[in-house]
Design a protein around this motif. Structure first.
Motif, PDB file in Angstrom:
ATOM      1  N   ASP A  93      80.771  41.581  -3.670  1.00  0.00           N
ATOM      2  CA  ASP A  93      82.136  41.812  -4.158  1.00  0.00           C
ATOM      3  C   ASP A  93      83.104  42.046  -3.002  1.00  0.00           C
ATOM      4  N   LEU A  94      82.660  42.795  -1.957  1.00  0.00           N
ATOM      5  CA  LEU A  94      83.555  43.106  -0.849  1.00  0.00           C
ATOM      6  C   LEU A  94      82.782  43.425   0.414  1.00  0.00           C
ATOM      7  N   VAL A  95      83.474  43.327   1.547  1.00  0.00           N
ATOM      8  CA  VAL A  95      82.964  43.924   2.798  1.00  0.00           C
ATOM      9  C   VAL A  95      83.946  45.004   3.190  1.00  0.00           C
ATOM     10  N   ASP A  96      83.412  46.150   3.583  1.00  0.00           N
ATOM     11  CA  ASP A  96      84.253  47.288   3.978  1.00  0.00           C
ATOM     12  C   ASP A  96      84.003  47.547   5.474  1.00  0.00           C
ATOM     13  N   THR A  97      83.053  48.411   5.818  1.00  0.00           N
ATOM     14  CA  THR A  97      82.732  48.623   7.244  1.00  0.00           C
ATOM     15  C   THR A  97      81.954  47.429   7.801  1.00  0.00           C
ATOM     16  N   GLY A  98      81.311  46.665   6.912  1.00  0.00           N
ATOM     17  CA  GLY A  98      80.492  45.531   7.329  1.00  0.00           C
ATOM     18  C   GLY A  98      79.025  45.892   7.515  1.00  0.00           C
ATOM     19  N   ARG A  99      78.665  47.137   7.232  1.00  0.00           N
ATOM     20  CA  ARG A  99      77.283  47.570   7.439  1.00  0.00           C
ATOM     21  C   ARG A  99      76.304  46.834   6.515  1.00  0.00           C
ATOM     22  N   PRO A 109      70.334  34.609   7.759  1.00  0.00           N
ATOM     23  CA  PRO A 109      71.306  34.149   8.759  1.00  0.00           C
ATOM     24  C   PRO A 109      71.907  32.783   8.450  1.00  0.00           C
ATOM     25  N   ASN A 110      71.220  31.961   7.637  1.00  0.00           N
ATOM     26  CA  ASN A 110      71.719  30.594   7.408  1.00  0.00           C
ATOM     27  C   ASN A 110      72.503  30.431   6.115  1.00  0.00           C
ATOM     28  N   ALA A 111      72.659  31.483   5.357  1.00  0.00           N
ATOM     29  CA  ALA A 111      73.397  31.373   4.086  1.00  0.00           C
ATOM     30  C   ALA A 111      74.897  31.291   4.343  1.00  0.00           C
ATOM     31  N   HIS A 112      75.617  30.737   3.374  1.00  0.00           N
ATOM     32  CA  HIS A 112      77.082  30.756   3.428  1.00  0.00           C
ATOM     33  C   HIS A 112      77.520  32.010   2.682  1.00  0.00           C
ATOM     34  N   PHE A 113      78.110  32.948   3.412  1.00  0.00           N
ATOM     35  CA  PHE A 113      78.364  34.294   2.881  1.00  0.00           C
ATOM     36  C   PHE A 113      79.831  34.428   2.449  1.00  0.00           C
ATOM     37  N   VAL A 114      80.039  34.747   1.176  1.00  0.00           N
ATOM     38  CA  VAL A 114      81.402  34.951   0.672  1.00  0.00           C
ATOM     39  C   VAL A 114      81.538  36.305  -0.028  1.00  0.00           C
ATOM     40  N   THR A 115      82.740  36.851   0.068  1.00  0.00           N
ATOM     41  CA  THR A 115      83.088  38.039  -0.727  1.00  0.00           C
ATOM     42  C   THR A 115      84.466  37.766  -1.339  1.00  0.00           C
ATOM     43  N   ILE A 116      84.784  38.509  -2.363  1.00  0.00           N
ATOM     44  CA  ILE A 116      86.106  38.330  -2.986  1.00  0.00           C
ATOM     45  C   ILE A 116      87.153  39.085  -2.162  1.00  0.00           C
ATOM     46  N   TYR A 117      86.810  40.298  -1.763  1.00  0.00           N
ATOM     47  CA  TYR A 117      87.745  41.133  -0.995  1.00  0.00           C
ATOM     48  C   TYR A 117      87.103  41.481   0.352  1.00  0.00           C
ATOM     49  N   ALA A 118      87.955  41.630   1.374  1.00  0.00           N
ATOM     50  CA  ALA A 118      87.438  41.957   2.710  1.00  0.00           C
ATOM     51  C   ALA A 118      88.395  42.888   3.421  1.00  0.00           C
ATOM     52  N   LYS A 119      87.833  43.908   4.045  1.00  0.00           N
ATOM     53  CA  LYS A 119      88.626  44.817   4.878  1.00  0.00           C
ATOM     54  C   LYS A 119      88.443  44.381   6.338  1.00  0.00           C
ATOM     55  N   PRO A 120      89.397  44.743   7.221  1.00  0.00           N
ATOM     56  CA  PRO A 120      89.385  44.213   8.590  1.00  0.00           C
ATOM     57  C   PRO A 120      88.076  44.405   9.355  1.00  0.00           C
ATOM     58  N   VAL A 126      81.739  37.748   7.304  1.00  0.00           N
ATOM     59  CA  VAL A 126      81.594  36.794   6.199  1.00  0.00           C
ATOM     60  C   VAL A 126      82.188  35.440   6.586  1.00  0.00           C
ATOM     61  N   ASP A 127      81.697  34.386   5.925  1.00  0.00           N
ATOM     62  CA  ASP A 127      82.211  33.043   6.221  1.00  0.00           C
ATOM     63  C   ASP A 127      83.531  32.794   5.503  1.00  0.00           C
ATOM     64  N   GLN A 128      83.680  33.349   4.308  1.00  0.00           N
ATOM     65  CA  GLN A 128      84.905  33.154   3.522  1.00  0.00           C
ATOM     66  C   GLN A 128      85.141  34.362   2.629  1.00  0.00           C
ATOM     67  N   TYR A 129      86.398  34.681   2.417  1.00  0.00           N
ATOM     68  CA  TYR A 129      86.763  35.725   1.442  1.00  0.00           C
ATOM     69  C   TYR A 129      88.100  35.318   0.863  1.00  0.00           C
ATOM     70  N   LEU A 130      88.492  35.955  -0.239  1.00  0.00           N
ATOM     71  CA  LEU A 130      89.761  35.570  -0.842  1.00  0.00           C
ATOM     72  C   LEU A 130      90.907  36.447  -0.362  1.00  0.00           C
ATOM     73  N   THR A 131      90.790  37.759  -0.543  1.00  0.00           N
ATOM     74  CA  THR A 131      91.931  38.653  -0.304  1.00  0.00           C
ATOM     75  C   THR A 131      91.575  39.741   0.691  1.00  0.00           C
ATOM     76  N   GLU A 132      92.452  39.924   1.676  1.00  0.00           N
ATOM     77  CA  GLU A 132      92.245  41.024   2.620  1.00  0.00           C
ATOM     78  C   GLU A 132      92.900  42.292   2.079  1.00  0.00           C
ATOM     79  N   VAL A 133      92.204  43.397   2.257  1.00  0.00           N
ATOM     80  CA  VAL A 133      92.662  44.701   1.777  1.00  0.00           C
ATOM     81  C   VAL A 133      92.615  45.661   2.961  1.00  0.00           C
ATOM     82  N   ALA A 134      93.572  46.588   3.051  1.00  0.00           N
ATOM     83  CA  ALA A 134      93.628  47.515   4.194  1.00  0.00           C
ATOM     84  C   ALA A 134      92.350  48.338   4.299  1.00  0.00           C
ATOM     85  N   GLN A 135      92.015  48.698   5.535  1.00  0.00           N
ATOM     86  CA  GLN A 135      90.779  49.441   5.790  1.00  0.00           C
ATOM     87  C   GLN A 135      90.757  50.800   5.074  1.00  0.00           C
ATOM     88  N   ASP A 136      91.931  51.407   4.909  1.00  0.00           N
ATOM     89  CA  ASP A 136      91.961  52.748   4.296  1.00  0.00           C
ATOM     90  C   ASP A 136      92.182  52.687   2.778  1.00  0.00           C
TER      91      ASP A 136
END
Ligand SMILES: O=P(O)(O)OC[C@H]1O[C@H](OP(=O)(O)OP(=O)(O)O)[C@H](O)[C@@H]1O
Ligand SMILES: O=c1[nH]c(=O)c2nc[nH]c2[nH]1
Ligand SMILES: [Mg+2]
Length: 159
Positions: A93-99, A109-120, A126-136
């Motif tokens: 669904d999202l990447v936050d810290t990226g952990r 390692p070879n998959a195409h990785f997508v999330t809907i939302y991504a923080k900086p 990730v390879d692709q995401y839709l919407t960037e959201v602030a880290q806080d």
């Protein structure tokens, strides 16, 4: 890490989530995936919606836990997969810290990785995401919310 790092909320309705997932699918339509690996639990609903749009029937999971509500704890991998992800779409669904993303990237390692939302901090993973959201910003997903009665302003003002 704690709740103190979140200072705002971004509330996502079911409708918004569905529209966002479909928008991401428009950007994936040219690709041909063997199957989808959903990162549980947050990746399950986006994965189901993507599977419907891209006509993918083979779905697997990486089962992982790191947060207890806003508190980030140790990463616990409950289930992996027996391949490295070649030809597979990996969904969260999202990447936050990226952990979480970093750990899953190492497994697939070879998959195409997508999330809907991504923080900086997480978006480089990730390879692709839709919407960037602030880290806080804490993203409130529809499955964590409910519809509640709101008292009219005039009545609130009386108290
Ligand atoms: O980039 P990070 O800082 O690692 O955070 C992102 C991860 O955190 C949430 O999962 P969570 O561990 O809360 O489990 P859940 O998907 O079961 O809600 C979210 O679904 C991502 O998988
Ligand atoms: O529902 C969630 N919203 C978030 O912003 C978030 N970040 C990590 N894990 C999260 N879960
Ligand atoms: Mg998750």
């Amino acid at each position: 890490m704690s709740t103190h790092r979140y200072h705002q909320h971004f509330t996502v309705s079911w409708d918004q989530l569905h529209r966002d997932v479909r928008e991401l699918c428009h950007r994936l339509i040219e690709r041909d995936f063997k199957g989808i690996v959903a990162i549980t639990r947050g990746g399950l609903i986006p994965a189901a919606l993507i599977a419907r749009e891209l006509d993918v029937r083979l779905i697997d999971t990486v089962c992982i836990k790191s947060y207890d509500h806003m508190e980030q704890g140790g990463l616990e991998v409950l289930k992996g997969v027996d391949h490295q992800g070649e030809g597979w779409l990996l969904v969260d669904d999202l990447v936050d810290t990226g952990r979480t993303a970093k750990a899953v990237r190492e497994m697939l390692p070879n998959a195409h990785f997508v999330t809907i939302y991504a923080k900086p901090d997480g978006k480089p993973l990730v390879d692709q995401y839709l919407t960037e959201v602030a880290q806080d910003c804490w993203i409130q997903f529809p499955w964590d919310m409910g519809v509640a009665y709101v008292e009219p302003l005039v009545d609130q003002a009386k108290r």
